[in-house]
Every structure is written in C-alpha cells, then in structure tokens.
Design a protein around this motif. Structure first.
Motif, PDB file in Angstrom:
ATOM      1  N   GLY B  45      28.664  54.886  41.960  1.00 14.16           N
ATOM      2  CA  GLY B  45      28.733  55.511  40.644  1.00 14.16           C
ATOM      3  C   GLY B  45      29.664  54.754  39.708  1.00 14.16           C
ATOM      4  O   GLY B  45      30.114  53.646  40.018  1.00 14.16           O
ATOM      5  N   THR B  46      29.967  55.369  38.559  1.00 17.02           N
ATOM      6  CA  THR B  46      30.728  54.691  37.518  1.00 17.02           C
ATOM      7  C   THR B  46      32.091  54.192  38.008  1.00 17.02           C
ATOM      8  O   THR B  46      32.461  53.045  37.772  1.00 17.02           O
ATOM      9  N   VAL B  48      33.396  53.774  41.201  1.00 16.14           N
ATOM     10  CA  VAL B  48      33.371  52.763  42.264  1.00 16.14           C
ATOM     11  C   VAL B  48      32.904  51.416  41.699  1.00 16.14           C
ATOM     12  O   VAL B  48      33.468  50.360  42.010  1.00 16.14           O
ATOM     13  N   THR B  49      31.892  51.452  40.840  1.00 19.80           N
ATOM     14  CA  THR B  49      31.404  50.208  40.245  1.00 19.80           C
ATOM     15  C   THR B  49      32.487  49.549  39.401  1.00 19.80           C
ATOM     16  O   THR B  49      32.616  48.326  39.386  1.00 19.80           O
ATOM     17  N   TRP B  50      33.267  50.376  38.713  1.00 17.44           N
ATOM     18  CA  TRP B  50      34.356  49.830  37.894  1.00 17.44           C
ATOM     19  C   TRP B  50      35.350  49.071  38.773  1.00 17.44           C
ATOM     20  O   TRP B  50      35.722  47.939  38.479  1.00 17.44           O
ATOM     21  N   PHE B  51      35.750  49.696  39.887  1.00 19.71           N
ATOM     22  CA  PHE B  51      36.680  49.021  40.796  1.00 19.71           C
ATOM     23  C   PHE B  51      36.034  47.795  41.429  1.00 19.71           C
ATOM     24  O   PHE B  51      36.642  46.727  41.506  1.00 19.71           O
ATOM     25  N   LEU B  52      34.786  47.939  41.864  1.00 19.72           N
ATOM     26  CA  LEU B  52      34.140  46.839  42.581  1.00 19.72           C
ATOM     27  C   LEU B  52      33.918  45.643  41.657  1.00 19.72           C
ATOM     28  O   LEU B  52      34.299  44.514  41.981  1.00 19.72           O
ATOM     29  N   LEU B  53      33.311  45.872  40.486  1.00 20.56           N
ATOM     30  CA  LEU B  53      33.060  44.750  39.582  1.00 20.56           C
ATOM     31  C   LEU B  53      34.370  44.166  39.068  1.00 20.56           C
ATOM     32  O   LEU B  53      34.509  42.954  38.930  1.00 20.56           O
ATOM     33  N   GLY B  54      35.343  45.025  38.787  1.00 25.97           N
ATOM     34  CA  GLY B  54      36.643  44.531  38.341  1.00 25.97           C
ATOM     35  C   GLY B  54      37.290  43.671  39.408  1.00 25.97           C
ATOM     36  O   GLY B  54      37.827  42.599  39.130  1.00 25.97           O
ATOM     37  N   GLY B  55      37.205  44.132  40.662  1.00 22.59           N
ATOM     38  CA  GLY B  55      37.804  43.378  41.750  1.00 22.59           C
ATOM     39  C   GLY B  55      37.041  42.115  42.079  1.00 22.59           C
ATOM     40  O   GLY B  55      37.598  41.161  42.624  1.00 22.59           O
ATOM     41  N   ASP B  56      35.775  42.098  41.722  1.00 25.30           N
ATOM     42  CA  ASP B  56      34.866  41.032  42.107  1.00 25.30           C
ATOM     43  C   ASP B  56      34.853  39.914  41.059  1.00 25.30           C
ATOM     44  O   ASP B  56      34.889  38.726  41.391  1.00 25.30           O
ATOM     45  N   LEU B  57      34.859  40.285  39.779  1.00 24.46           N
ATOM     46  CA  LEU B  57      34.744  39.286  38.709  1.00 24.46           C
ATOM     47  C   LEU B  57      36.089  38.638  38.388  1.00 24.46           C
ATOM     48  O   LEU B  57      36.153  37.464  38.033  1.00 24.46           O
ATOM     49  N   TYR B  58      37.164  39.427  38.488  1.00 20.83           N
ATOM     50  CA  TYR B  58      38.481  38.883  38.164  1.00 20.83           C
ATOM     51  C   TYR B  58      39.128  38.466  39.486  1.00 20.83           C
ATOM     52  O   TYR B  58      39.817  39.247  40.124  1.00 20.83           O
ATOM     53  N   THR B  59      38.875  37.244  39.886  1.00 26.11           N
ATOM     54  CA  THR B  59      39.215  36.811  41.237  1.00 26.11           C
ATOM     55  C   THR B  59      40.678  36.374  41.331  1.00 26.11           C
ATOM     56  O   THR B  59      41.341  36.152  40.316  1.00 26.11           O
ATOM     57  N   ALA B  60      41.133  36.239  42.579  1.00 25.91           N
ATOM     58  CA  ALA B  60      42.509  35.811  42.813  1.00 25.91           C
ATOM     59  C   ALA B  60      42.746  34.437  42.198  1.00 25.91           C
ATOM     60  O   ALA B  60      43.807  34.164  41.633  1.00 25.91           O
ATOM     61  N   TYR B  61      41.744  33.582  42.306  1.00 21.46           N
ATOM     62  CA  TYR B  61      41.907  32.247  41.763  1.00 21.46           C
ATOM     63  C   TYR B  61      42.112  32.302  40.248  1.00 21.46           C
ATOM     64  O   TYR B  61      42.937  31.578  39.693  1.00 21.46           O
ATOM     65  N   THR B  62      41.370  33.221  39.593  1.00 24.75           N
ATOM     66  CA  THR B  62      41.551  33.409  38.153  1.00 24.75           C
ATOM     67  C   THR B  62      42.995  33.767  37.838  1.00 24.75           C
ATOM     68  O   THR B  62      43.591  33.242  36.897  1.00 24.75           O
ATOM     69  N   PHE B  63      43.537  34.685  38.643  1.00 22.74           N
ATOM     70  CA  PHE B  63      44.896  35.144  38.377  1.00 22.74           C
ATOM     71  C   PHE B  63      45.926  34.033  38.573  1.00 22.74           C
ATOM     72  O   PHE B  63      47.007  34.084  38.005  1.00 22.74           O
ATOM     73  N   ILE B  64      45.614  33.052  39.410  1.00 19.54           N
ATOM     74  CA  ILE B  64      46.522  31.928  39.600  1.00 19.54           C
ATOM     75  C   ILE B  64      46.236  30.827  38.574  1.00 19.54           C
ATOM     76  O   ILE B  64      47.138  30.271  37.955  1.00 19.54           O
ATOM     77  N   ALA B  65      44.936  30.537  38.367  1.00 13.72           N
ATOM     78  CA  ALA B  65      44.562  29.353  37.586  1.00 13.72           C
ATOM     79  C   ALA B  65      44.719  29.543  36.080  1.00 13.72           C
ATOM     80  O   ALA B  65      45.086  28.605  35.377  1.00 13.72           O
ATOM     81  N   VAL B  66      44.420  30.755  35.584  1.00 16.79           N
ATOM     82  CA  VAL B  66      44.503  30.951  34.131  1.00 16.79           C
ATOM     83  C   VAL B  66      45.943  30.791  33.623  1.00 16.79           C
ATOM     84  O   VAL B  66      46.192  30.003  32.701  1.00 16.79           O
ATOM     85  N   HIS B 270      22.957  53.820  33.490  1.00 19.48           N
ATOM     86  CA  HIS B 270      24.101  54.384  32.762  1.00 19.48           C
ATOM     87  C   HIS B 270      25.414  53.859  33.301  1.00 19.48           C
ATOM     88  O   HIS B 270      26.353  53.610  32.555  1.00 19.48           O
ATOM     89  N   VAL B 271      25.455  53.743  34.641  1.00 18.39           N
ATOM     90  CA  VAL B 271      26.678  53.244  35.271  1.00 18.39           C
ATOM     91  C   VAL B 271      26.993  51.854  34.718  1.00 18.39           C
ATOM     92  O   VAL B 271      28.143  51.539  34.412  1.00 18.39           O
ATOM     93  N   ILE B 272      25.965  51.032  34.538  1.00 15.40           N
ATOM     94  CA  ILE B 272      26.185  49.675  34.030  1.00 15.40           C
ATOM     95  C   ILE B 272      26.651  49.724  32.578  1.00 15.40           C
ATOM     96  O   ILE B 272      27.609  49.057  32.191  1.00 15.40           O
ATOM     97  N   ARG B 273      25.972  50.549  31.761  1.00 15.51           N
ATOM     98  CA  ARG B 273      26.356  50.629  30.341  1.00 15.51           C
ATOM     99  C   ARG B 273      27.784  51.146  30.185  1.00 15.51           C
ATOM    100  O   ARG B 273      28.556  50.627  29.399  1.00 15.51           O
ATOM    101  N   ARG B 274      28.090  52.207  30.933  1.00  9.02           N
ATOM    102  CA  ARG B 274      29.448  52.754  30.840  1.00  9.02           C
ATOM    103  C   ARG B 274      30.468  51.713  31.252  1.00  9.02           C
ATOM    104  O   ARG B 274      31.508  51.568  30.632  1.00  9.02           O
ATOM    105  N   ASN B 275      30.134  50.968  32.311  1.00  3.38           N
ATOM    106  CA  ASN B 275      31.084  49.973  32.786  1.00  3.38           C
ATOM    107  C   ASN B 275      31.292  48.840  31.790  1.00  3.38           C
ATOM    108  O   ASN B 275      32.365  48.258  31.738  1.00  3.38           O
TER     109      ASN B 275
END
Lengths: 86, 510
Positions: B45-46, B48-66, B270-275
């Motif tokens: 649902g909205t 879990v998807t928020w946590f999953l996509l957030g955790g998935d797209l913003y990777t550890a490497y991003t947090f180090i490299a940016v 809807h879950v995608i749009r809300r996210n």
C-alpha cells in the motif's frame, strides 16, 4: 428563463464527474521543469536565506513546491477515480 | 576503533537481519510464485511503497557520492536536486499506466511488457539484457558505500581480513533475500529510512550550530565553486550540462529494473500517484545530505591528521564519514554509519531481485524452458539473485573501484535506451519492433562512443550546433539518436515488414 435554469443548477445534484482526468490540470506538474530548467535565473548567490545562497534555497524550495503541485493535482483528480478499488 | 559505535552498528545490523528473515511471513503468500517472491504479491500500500521506493531509489552510494561531489567540485554536484524534483512528475504521469498494463497481463518485468506489446522476443531480450548489465555495477557501488563506513569505524586489515565485514554483510543479504524475496527489503527499508531521517535531522541541526551557522558553512566554500561557472563565449557550458544531467538522470532512474520492481509491487495506481507527491520528502533529505559536503569542508576534517588515512584510501567519499566521526558522539556515529550500511542493503536486495526476475522471465522462460512451472520460475529467480550478488562482491574485492564507478556511469547511458520500447510503447504501437531494436543498438553504440571519447571518466559530451557548443549528458544525446533511428526505420519497416504479433493498443487499455 435563464434565471430558472441557474436555480436548477443550484438545487439539482451535480452530475458525477467525467471519468477522464483533466489533462489541462496536469500541465501544473510540469511547472518545475521550467522553474529549474532555466539555470541563469538561479545561478546566483544573493539574496541569501538564513545564510544559504539563492542557488541552494531556490532549488530546495522547488522540491516542496513540486510535491505540493503533485498533491494538488492528485486531490483534484481523486473524485473522478472514486469508483476504483483502493 | 571505537567499541561503542561498533557495538551499536552491529546491534542495528543484527536487528535488520532478523527482520529480513521474519519478512517471509509478513502478508504471507506462496513464495513459490515469482510475483509473490519477486514483487511481494503486488500488495504494498501507500506507506510500505513509500518506504520501499524511498529506500530503494535513494541508495547508500548516493548518500556518500553526492556530498563527496559537492565536497570536491561544489555547485555542479547539486544537480541531484533538479534530478530528484523531475523524477516525480514523470512517475505521476506515466507509471500508473505502466502499472495497469503490467497488472492486467501478469507482467513482472519491463521486458515482459515489451514482449507482449510487440511480440518480438529479441527486442525483449535486448531490454532485459540492458537492465541486467546496467544494474550489476550499481549493486557493486552499494558495496563501495558500505566499505567506506566500515573503514571509517576503524576496521583495517590486509587481504581477506579487510574484506571480511563486507563478505559477512553480503552473505546475510543474500540469505534473507533468497528466503523472503521483496518482502525483506520492504520491511528493512522502514528501519533504514527512519535511521536516515534521524541522522540527517541531527546533522543539519548539530553540525551548523557547531560551525557557527550556515553563513560560516558557505563561507568556507571557494566562491568560484559556490555557483556554476558562467559559460564561455560560444558555449552553453555548465548550464546545459547541469540541466541535461538532471533531466537524463531523472528519465533513466525510473527505467532501472529496481525502480520498476518497486513500482510494480504497489497495490494500485493510486498508490503510485500518491507516492509521487510524498516521495519528494526523500529528495529534500538528499538535498540536505548534499550540503553535508560543504559542512565537511567548513569543519576542516580533510586537514586533520586522524582522518588523513581515510581520505587517502577513499578520497572525497570519506568526507561525510569523517564529518560524522568528528562532530557526533561515538554512539551516534554508530547509528549514522548503520543507516548508511543498511541503506546499502535495501537497494542491493531489490536490484538483485530485479535481476533475478529479468533473467528468469526473459531469458530462462523465453528461450530455454517455455513450459516451466511457477515453482521452477521462482527458484531460478532466487538463484540468479544470489549469483548476481556474488558477482558484485567479486567485482569490488578484485577489481579497482574506478571500474565499478565508470560502468555505473555507462549504465545510466545504456538503461535510458530502453525508453522508446518501454515508455513510447505504452502509448502507441506505430513504432516497429525491428526499428526499435536497431534504434537501441544505435543508442547504445553512440552513447558508449561519446563516453569513450571522454575516456569513460565523464558523461558530459560537447556537441556543436551552428557554432554553439552544447555540452550535455551523453545519455540524452544518444537517446535522441535512438528515437530518430527508430522513427525513420519504422516508416520503412511498417511498409515492408510490419509487426505481425503486436498487441493492439486497445486491448492494453482498460
């Protein structure tokens, strides 16, 4: 005659909205492409906000504005999707 | 080595390990089916998807490299902000439709959809192959992020011992991904994201206060690096580079298999749009994390003797870990490092699952075992997810880190070449599958060539139009070539050899 029709419009329940989303409204979500696409506008230091140069706070604030625009368009489209299963 | 921060780090790591295994029983489904194992049953649902996509797209490497990029080059590194702003209108406008098509037809991967739309399994293979090749170096880079924080906590050693913590972490990752599938990263993402939010909020309050306010932070940055360098005469210089990098990266991101896997696992459009409206919270955090690069500059960690070794070994990737060590009490540094290391687990798990799905659906079932049972399908995906992770581990341990970084840069150029078949194919079947295939080859070849002229060290390629030089992201330029070739050849092929098995657009609509 005209006036009578207007009264009918007020008292009669509104027709359910069309199922198709309003594509004109969706143009709103494209605004950030313009706001952040034109670099010369924001590639400057001043005016600062709490010590943060314009270049940074301008772009950061578009994260918030972009999200609000998406939320607004979503909220406007929602009634047209009510019949969908959640 | 500080015992307290290490203890906290190990404690949090152990906690998510347990979560990863428990996740198999969460919203229980038959894990012998590929869309239960590999897409979590498409029931998220909205929230879990928020946590999953957030955790998935913003990777550890991003947090180090940016922040490392900000630390090294200044303002150009901030392109991550327009990039992550522009991703969401694309997600909002396009991906609900993609979700609907995949749901109605039982597709698990983007290549499945291309196969169904155009009836051409070779084009689908090209799409799947691109996804696999682009994702593998990305998994390897997650290990780089983990390596830096493990090093920062003081694990040093030679040979096998030096890599031991990394190997242990990956064995754990492999085991719970194998047993729980996408449910594991979805559950762990909750912990990861909360830890990241806590760390960043603490960092942006505590660190500027210690440094004497944001004025001081920005004053420490070289004035020339504080904004983009103005373009020279006859060139759009840094301006076009900045915008095209942001736009191309935004378009490429959603085509990566791990992004699509996250999107397809959600329970409705809807879950995608809300996210699309609530995921920008993470973009804001990323923007703040970028500024940590400047805080590292202002704190002067690079000239402190105790961090000299770290900077020597990890370069500017060490800026943020050094800043945390310097500014935070040791227990909180442990929390922050755990956030980054766990932050590597989530994307690495989703990426390897996505690779498993792609291989199983578009290579194994398509070309070797058309009649395989659902159980065989899911078993193959599990094994491939393990192989992919072992490959990434070998890559990082035995090859120079630079290779993984360069391959990941190329990966962005390659993955965007799937856009015409995957995205344009959602809206029209006019493009011919053979034309799309040749367009794909043209895009991959031209993009790789452009990066090759930059010795694979960069992706900003200068083109010249009527005397004006326009440096821009090679992914966008090669995509233009790809689309051009696809359109021109579609005119020819549609007359000579039209697609016979293409699914009419009408059936894809509701």
């Amino acid at each position: 005659m005209t006036r009578g029709n207007a009264w009918v419009g007020i008292w009669m329940p509104a027709k359910p909205r069309a199922k198709r989303p309003n594509y004109w409204l969706r143009l709103l979500v494209l605004i950030p492409f313009i706001a952040l696409g034109w670099v010369p506008f924001y590639n400057r230091v001043g005016p600062k906000l709490l010590g943060v140069p314009f270049f940074y706070w301008y772009q950061l604030s578009w994260i918030v504005i972009g999200a609000l625009l998406l939320a607004f368009v979503y909220a406007c489209e929602e009634p047209s999707h009510r019949e969908d299963k959640r | 080595m500080n015992e307290l921060s290490v203890a906290i780090f190990i404690g949090l790591f152990a906690f998510v390990t347990i979560l990863g295994f428990i996740a198999a029983r969460w919203r229980k489904g038959d894990l012998k089916k590929i869309d239960e194992w590999g897409l979590g049953g498409r029931r998220f649902g909205t929230v879990v998807t928020w946590f999953l996509l957030g955790g998935d797209l913003y990777t550890a490497y991003t947090f180090i490299a940016v922040p490392a990029l900000m630390f090294g080059t200044g303002a150009p590194g901030f392109f991550a902000v327009p990039y992550t702003v522009w991703v969401y209108p694309l997600l909002f406008l396009i991906f609900p439709r993609l979700w609907r098509v995949t749901r109605e037809n039982g597709y698990v991967t983007a290549a499945d959809m291309v196969r169904g739309h155009f009836g051409n399994s070779w084009l689908a293979l090209a799409i799947a192959f691109t996804g696999l090749v682009a994702t593998m170096p990305y998994i390897a880079l997650q290990l780089v992020g983990m390596q830096v924080v493990i090093g920062a906590m003081g694990f040093h050693g030679t040979g096998f011992v030096a890599d031991l913590p990394l190997i242990i972490a990956f064995v754990i990752l492999g085991a719970f991904t194998y047993s729980s599938g996408l449910r594991a990263p979805a559950m762990i993402a909750v912990v990861k994201d909360l830890l990241i939010y806590i760390t960043v909020i603490a960092a942006i309050i505590i660190i500027p206060a210690k440094l004497g306010g944001y004025d001081k932070v920005f004053a420490a940055v070289d004035a020339a690096k504080l904004t983009l360098p103005p373009p020279p005469e006859g060139s759009l210089g840094s301006y076009s580079a900045y915008v095209t990098l942001a736009l191309g990266s935004a378009m490429a991101l959603m085509l990566y298999p791990h992004a699509l896997t996250g999107v397809l696992s959600s329970s409705s459009e809807h879950v995608i749009r809300r996210n699309a409206a609530i995921l920008p919270c993470y973009s804001f955090v990323l923007g703040l994390i970028a500024l940590l690069g400047y805080m590292a500059l202002a704190s002067g960690v690079q000239s402190m003797p105790e961090y000299a070794d770290g900077f020597k070994q990890y370069g500017s990737n060490y800026a943020v870990p050094a800043l945390f060590l310097h500014m935070f009490p040791s227990w909180f540094a442990g929390v922050a490092f755990a956030a980054i290391a766990i932050g590597a687990l989530v994307p690495a798990a989703v990426m390897s699952i996505a690779c498993g799905n792609l291989f199983t659906r578009n290579v194994y079932r398509e070309f070797f075992r058309p009649k395989c049972t659902p159980a065989q399908e899911s078993q193959t995906a599990k094994i491939v997810s393990l192989i992919v992770k072992v490959g990434a581990l070998f890559f990082i341990i035995f090859l120079p880190q630079q290779y993984a970084i360069q391959l990941q840069l190329l990966g962005g150029i390659w993955i965007i070449q799937t856009l015409p078949a995957v995205i344009i194919g959602l809206y029209t079947r006019w493009l011919n599958s053979k034309a799309l295939f040749i367009g794909w080859i043209a895009g991959i070849a031209s993009g790789t060539y452009m990066s090759g002229t930059l010795k694979f060290a960069g992706v900003v390629y200068p083109i010249e139009i009527s005397g004006v030089t326009i440096p821009g992201y090679a992914a966008l330029y090669s995509l233009a070539i790809n689309i051009g070739v696809s359109i021109v050849l579609s005119v020819v092929f549609n007359a000579v050899a039209p697609d016979r098995n293409a699914m009419p657009l009408a059936t894809a609509k509701r």
